[in-house]
Write a protein that holds these residues in place. Structure first.
Motif, mmCIF file in Angstrom:
data_model
loop_
_atom_site.group_PDB
_atom_site.id
_atom_site.type_symbol
_atom_site.label_atom_id
_atom_site.label_comp_id
_atom_site.label_asym_id
_atom_site.label_seq_id
_atom_site.Cartn_x
_atom_site.Cartn_y
_atom_site.Cartn_z
ATOM 1 N N MET A 92 0.822 -1.215 0.000
ATOM 2 C CA MET A 92 0.000 0.000 0.000
ATOM 3 C C MET A 92 0.854 1.262 0.000
ATOM 4 O O MET A 92 0.459 2.282 -0.574
ATOM 5 C CB MET A 92 -0.958 -0.019 1.187
ATOM 6 C CG MET A 92 -2.062 -1.055 1.033
ATOM 7 S SD MET A 92 -3.375 -0.887 2.242
ATOM 8 C CE MET A 92 -2.550 -1.464 3.719
ATOM 9 N N ILE A 97 -2.727 -2.524 -4.216
ATOM 10 C CA ILE A 97 -3.810 -3.137 -3.436
ATOM 11 C C ILE A 97 -3.291 -4.430 -2.830
ATOM 12 O O ILE A 97 -2.756 -5.295 -3.543
ATOM 13 C CB ILE A 97 -5.033 -3.445 -4.322
ATOM 14 C CG1 ILE A 97 -5.613 -2.152 -4.898
ATOM 15 C CG2 ILE A 97 -6.113 -4.198 -3.534
ATOM 16 C CD1 ILE A 97 -6.730 -2.368 -5.905
ATOM 17 N N GLN A 99 -4.337 -7.812 -1.306
ATOM 18 C CA GLN A 99 -5.439 -8.745 -1.064
ATOM 19 C C GLN A 99 -5.071 -9.606 0.128
ATOM 20 O O GLN A 99 -4.133 -10.395 0.075
ATOM 21 C CB GLN A 99 -5.714 -9.630 -2.273
ATOM 22 C CG GLN A 99 -6.795 -10.685 -1.963
ATOM 23 C CD GLN A 99 -7.305 -11.408 -3.181
ATOM 24 O OE1 GLN A 99 -7.907 -10.805 -4.053
ATOM 25 N NE2 GLN A 99 -7.068 -12.713 -3.240
ATOM 26 N N ILE A 209 -11.582 -2.117 -0.668
ATOM 27 C CA ILE A 209 -11.451 -1.251 -1.843
ATOM 28 C C ILE A 209 -12.312 -1.703 -3.022
ATOM 29 O O ILE A 209 -12.796 -0.882 -3.790
ATOM 30 C CB ILE A 209 -9.963 -1.134 -2.259
ATOM 31 C CG1 ILE A 209 -9.770 -0.012 -3.286
ATOM 32 C CG2 ILE A 209 -9.402 -2.463 -2.765
ATOM 33 C CD1 ILE A 209 -8.324 0.367 -3.544
ATOM 34 N N ASP A 210 -12.541 -3.008 -3.141
ATOM 35 C CA ASP A 210 -13.391 -3.459 -4.250
ATOM 36 C C ASP A 210 -14.833 -3.032 -4.051
ATOM 37 O O ASP A 210 -15.539 -2.695 -5.004
ATOM 38 C CB ASP A 210 -13.289 -4.977 -4.440
ATOM 39 C CG ASP A 210 -13.657 -5.751 -3.181
ATOM 40 O OD1 ASP A 210 -13.312 -5.289 -2.078
ATOM 41 O OD2 ASP A 210 -14.272 -6.822 -3.302
ATOM 42 N N SER A 368 -4.267 3.712 -2.709
ATOM 43 C CA SER A 368 -3.940 2.326 -2.355
ATOM 44 C C SER A 368 -5.131 1.717 -1.635
ATOM 45 O O SER A 368 -6.102 2.407 -1.340
ATOM 46 C CB SER A 368 -2.705 2.285 -1.447
ATOM 47 O OG SER A 368 -2.997 2.886 -0.187
ATOM 48 N N GLY A 369 -5.049 0.423 -1.344
ATOM 49 C CA GLY A 369 -6.177 -0.187 -0.652
ATOM 50 C C GLY A 369 -5.939 -1.616 -0.254
ATOM 51 O O GLY A 369 -4.876 -2.193 -0.524
ATOM 52 N N THR A 371 -8.293 -5.481 0.668
ATOM 53 C CA THR A 371 -9.561 -6.208 0.657
ATOM 54 C C THR A 371 -9.242 -7.694 0.645
ATOM 55 O O THR A 371 -8.093 -8.086 0.420
ATOM 56 C CB THR A 371 -10.408 -5.842 -0.578
ATOM 57 O OG1 THR A 371 -11.650 -6.543 -0.528
ATOM 58 C CG2 THR A 371 -9.691 -6.199 -1.871
ATOM 59 N N ALA A 374 -9.828 -8.907 -4.251
ATOM 60 C CA ALA A 374 -9.476 -7.988 -5.333
ATOM 61 C C ALA A 374 -9.071 -8.698 -6.620
ATOM 62 O O ALA A 374 -9.227 -8.150 -7.712
ATOM 63 C CB ALA A 374 -8.337 -7.066 -4.890
ATOM 64 N N PHE A 381 -9.224 -2.883 -11.885
ATOM 65 C CA PHE A 381 -8.441 -1.998 -11.026
ATOM 66 C C PHE A 381 -7.308 -1.338 -11.814
ATOM 67 O O PHE A 381 -7.014 -0.153 -11.633
ATOM 68 C CB PHE A 381 -7.853 -2.757 -9.833
ATOM 69 C CG PHE A 381 -8.790 -2.859 -8.662
ATOM 70 C CD1 PHE A 381 -9.324 -1.719 -8.082
ATOM 71 C CD2 PHE A 381 -9.139 -4.099 -8.124
ATOM 72 C CE1 PHE A 381 -10.187 -1.797 -6.997
ATOM 73 C CE2 PHE A 381 -9.998 -4.183 -7.037
ATOM 74 C CZ PHE A 381 -10.525 -3.036 -6.479
ATOM 75 N N LEU A 387 -4.062 0.631 -10.591
ATOM 76 C CA LEU A 387 -3.717 -0.003 -9.321
ATOM 77 C C LEU A 387 -3.389 -1.477 -9.553
ATOM 78 O O LEU A 387 -4.189 -2.205 -10.140
ATOM 79 C CB LEU A 387 -4.881 0.094 -8.327
ATOM 80 C CG LEU A 387 -5.132 1.450 -7.664
ATOM 81 C CD1 LEU A 387 -6.459 1.425 -6.925
ATOM 82 C CD2 LEU A 387 -4.003 1.819 -6.712
ATOM 83 N N VAL A 389 -2.568 -5.334 -8.057
ATOM 84 C CA VAL A 389 -3.055 -6.150 -6.944
ATOM 85 C C VAL A 389 -2.006 -7.205 -6.592
ATOM 86 O O VAL A 389 -1.505 -7.893 -7.481
ATOM 87 C CB VAL A 389 -4.385 -6.853 -7.291
ATOM 88 C CG1 VAL A 389 -4.861 -7.717 -6.119
ATOM 89 C CG2 VAL A 389 -5.450 -5.832 -7.674
#
Length: 792
Positions: A92, A97, A99, A209-210, A368-369, A371, A374, A381, A387, A389
């Motif tokens: 991040m 992202i 996951q 984030i998703d 950023s994120g 989840t 993702a 994304f 972004l 993943v």
């Protein structure tokens, strides 16, 4: 361990290998950092800030900073970041992202990059799925930041402007995505610079984030005010379409949720309203109302898309099953539903400002994120947000058993199996969480459980706090909980005493969601941190998702199916077919989001120009230069309009030009006949004289503060009103974009071209309005000055 990761996460193995080297360095610092006193830990923040101020990149400080945050967390929260949490933080920090599976401690992970990015002094936004989670995370994780000397803010609805400013000026601010987006729109509606609350958008971490950047991205953020749309018309159109039949009066395409008015349907309205042609431009509002009434009756479903409570239509979030407080459908659809349900029809809302979720979040310098789901949206994304993943390994091996879905021929067969399975686990005292896709489905299934005598709880909490508590109790012995698939997202379900020995929490999904990611989230409620657990989807081909699939293809497949005596489909391979349906529906939703984004990208370019222009207005104290510019632009446009180069002089509309000039300058110093038949240089000279005389008048008012304040307010009000009208025009142009592909031309390119032409017209009209209105202000304030001189 790395060889295992390479096998499981082949695509990400190189990246994970690189990140693990940084983790090793952070771990090497742990012993040294653990010997620091509390004061020395706190002093690290100032040390890092000085390094950054001297030009050192935060990426050169990440290992030391992460070690400091981990130590602070150990002392304040009693929680030590696992190695995999450090990897999530590194992903991040670099704008990716992470996951991470449910229960892996994503909330704690966010403290690592948040702290380091906050040291840049430009603000960090931590975005959560709802306000309860924002409050909870700010309260819990905020203690770590405050211990290290950083300020922490909470941005939620219903707080004052001063509280919002304080929240945004904090080093780290927690809140919901919608609130941050609405604040951005509100900031571009204020009349004073000091009333804006946001700083420039620097860095955001989006939890789940998703859900926020994809699932919610089909609905733009809209700020609206009441308009005078004729609500009575909806009552009439609603009563008419109530009797309409699919295939006769209209055609409905479930896979895309598109609806087309058939000739028979148009005939009914033409007779009812005495019209020759419903599709004439003068009947545009009526046609719009008819189509919205059709959507209300055919597409929108009670207890799925909305509920009716105490004479009010309330929206239901299709992904969470929660009531969306204070939100309404736009463009007359809400009023059409109110007419359908026979409740009081409220005034329609007129859009004042709007932005898509995608275009708001793309404004952050770094996004950023994190989840648990993702990977299925990896392509979207990247294409939408740029972004990447990375799938992060779990801290402990996953012990959950995910069984293949059971697919039944009809709802009754499915329910029988669900009740049988719930009863079996319930007799063993094993907790069961049943996931549904809507409130309607939850209540329907509840009646079957009640008939069988299975004690259960429906998660229909009125507040997010209740929901989080209820869902957290789902892992206790004998619990049977019935909820929407997304309930409690962000809340861990801890297993009660003795539940591990009963094989953990059993998840039963009753329908496949339109997005595979939501199914992943439901499965992820079980088996946290290496706990045992199992999941099973028990579905039927009568479920909602199959209504969104091509009807002909569906009917073809149904003819081939063979079932056992319980209605369980044996062949053709039902799992393969279900996957195909889900991918098709998911692809349609992706296309829908992409369609919305392509259209809003055009508006977004214009929006940024207008918002910059508006912000410039807020910083100006002397408006004379702007007035000169608008005035000059307008009079030159008038010459082009009425004395075009490609026409003969005798065909020029000098009388009309003269009239337009009086609107700008008042009574003119020459008669209209003087420019009739004149050559272009002469006309230009006469207008230049008028223009320069107006500038002389403006100079007399340059130091008049009241004049400048009034001009500023006039400029802002004119710009805002014109922008609202322009947006309505652009939104109206969108409605027929589906049929714009004539002549093999790209409809988006056509829309962009026409929107650009309208924008040029909008700017010209803005100059015209400013020029005309400023004349009145100039005359008024000059008269006031003369009165003052006379009195003296």
């Amino acid at each position: 361990m790395l060889s295992l990761m390479k096998r499981i996460f082949n695509e990400d193995s190189t990246e994970l290998k690189r990140l693990y080297k940084h983790v090793a360095s952070i771990n090497e610092l742990e012993e040294k950092v653990s010997k620091l006193s509390d004061e020395e830990l706190k002093e690290s923040t100032q040390y890092f800030k000085e390094k950054i101020a001297s030009g050192v990149s935060i990426f050169n400080l990440k290992e030391e900073a992460f070690a400091i945050v981990r130590e602070a967390s150990k002392r304040i929260l009693g929680l030590r970041h696992y190695d995999v949490q450090l990897i999530g933080g590194l992903v991040m920090l670099e704008g990716g992202i992470a996951q991470m599976q449910t229960g892996e401690g994503k909330t704690l992970v966010a403290t690592l990059p948040s702290y380091l990015k906050a040291l840049e002094g430009k603000g960090v936004h931590v975005i959560t799925a709802n306000e309860y989670l924002a409050k909870r995370d700010r309260e819990q994780m905020g203690k770590v930041f405050e211990f290290l000397g950083l300020s922490v803010g909470l941005n939620i609805s219903q707080i004052s402007e001063s509280e919002k400013k304080e929240a945004y000026n904090a080093d780290i601010t927690y809140g919901t995505g919608t609130e941050f987006g609405f604040d951005y729109l509100r900031d571009n509606m204020v009349s004073r610079l000091e009333d804006q609350v946001q700083r420039p958008l620097h860095y955001a971490i989006v939890d789940e984030i998703d859900s926020i950047l994809i699932d919610e991205a089909r609905t733009p953020l809209i700020i609206a005010s009441k308009s005078d749309i004729a609500t009575e018309l909806f009552q009439i159109t609603s009563e008419v379409v109530r009797e309409f039949e699919d295939g006769n009066h209209y055609e409905f395409f479930p896979e895309t949720k598109q609806i087309v008015l058939a000739d028979n349907g148009a005939d009914v309205f033409e007779k009812a309203f005495g019209l020759e042609n419903l599709y004439d431009a003068e009947h545009r509002e009526l046609l719009h109302n008819i189509m919205q009434s059709l959507r209300a009756h055919v597409v929108m479903r009670k207890d799925v898309d909305y509920i009716v409570k105490k004479d009010v239509v309330m929206l239901v979030d299709q992904y969470t099953g929660r009531i969306m407080e204070g939100r309404t459908f736009s463009d007359g659809l809400h009023q059409a539903i109110e007419a359908k349900e026979g409740v009081t029809i409220k005034e329609e809302n007129q859009t004042q400002a709007s932005i898509t979720v995608q275009n708001y979040f793309r404004m952050y310098a770094t996004l950023s994120g994190m989840t648990g789901s993702a990977i299925p949206a990896k392509q979207e994304f990247w294409e939408t947000y740029r972004l990447g993943v990375i799938a992060i390994p779990t801290n402990k091996p996953n012990a959950r058993q995910d069984d293949e879905p059971l697919v039944y021929k009809d709802y009754e067969s499915k329910v029988k199996k669900i009740v049988e399975e719930v009863s079996k686990h319930n007799k063993l005292s094993r907790p069961v969480l049943i996931g549904t896709t809507s409130i309607e489905q939850s209540e329907r299934l509840s009646t079957y459980l009640t008939k069988t005598g299975i004690s259960h709880q429906i998660l229909n909490a009125k507040t997010e706090e209740d929901e989080a508590y209820i869902i957290s109790q789902a892992g206790q012995k004998n619990k049977v909980m019935l909820s929407t698939n997304m309930a409690g997202r962000g809340t861990d379900i801890l297993l009660g005493e003795g539940v591990k020995e009963l094989s953990g929490l059993q998840i039963i999904g009753t329908e496949m969601h339109e997005s595979a990611r939501i199914d992943m989230q439901l499965r992820g409620r079980s088996g946290r941190q290496g706990d045992p657990g199992s999941t099973q989807f028990i579905i039927s081909i009568e479920d909602d998702i199959f209504h969104s699939y091509d009807k002909e293809e569906m009917d073809k497949w149904k003819k081939k199916i063979k079932t056992d005596e319980h209605g369980l489909i044996q062949s053709p391979n039902p799992i393969k077919f279900v996957k195909k349906v889900q991918e098709t529906v998911e692809s349609a939703h992706f296309s829908s989001r992409n369609h919305l984004l392509k259209l809003d990208d055009v508006v977004d370019q214009q929006r940024k120009i207008i918002y910059k222009k508006r912000n410039d207005l807020l910083t100006i104290s002397n408006f004379n230069e702007l007035l000169k510019e608008s005035l000059n632009n307008h009079v030159q446009k008038l010459i082009e309009k009425y004395c075009p180069e490609n026409e003969l002089e005798e065909d020029w509309l000098t009388e009309s030009l003269y009239e337009e000039l009086t609107l700008v300058f008042g009574s003119l110093s020459f008669p209209a006949s003087e420019i009739r038949g004149a050559e272009k240089p002469f006309i230009q000279k006469k207008i230049d004289e008028l223009y320069h005389n107006q500038l002389l008048l403006l100079e007399k008012l340059e130091a008049n503060e009241d004049f400048q304040v009034q001009i500023k307010n006039m400029y802002l009000q004119t710009l805002d009103h014109s922008w609202i009208v322009h947006m309505e025009l652009l939104f109206a142009m969108r409605e027929d974009i589906g049929i714009r592909g004539y002549g093999q031309e790209d409809p988006y390119r056509l829309y962009a071209g026409e929107a650009y032409d309208e924008f040029i017209h909008f700017l010209a009209e803005l100059d015209a309005q400013i020029s005309r209105q400023s004349k009145l202000y100039i005359q008024h304030f000059l008269a006031e000055q003369e009165d003052i001189v006379t009195v003296q």
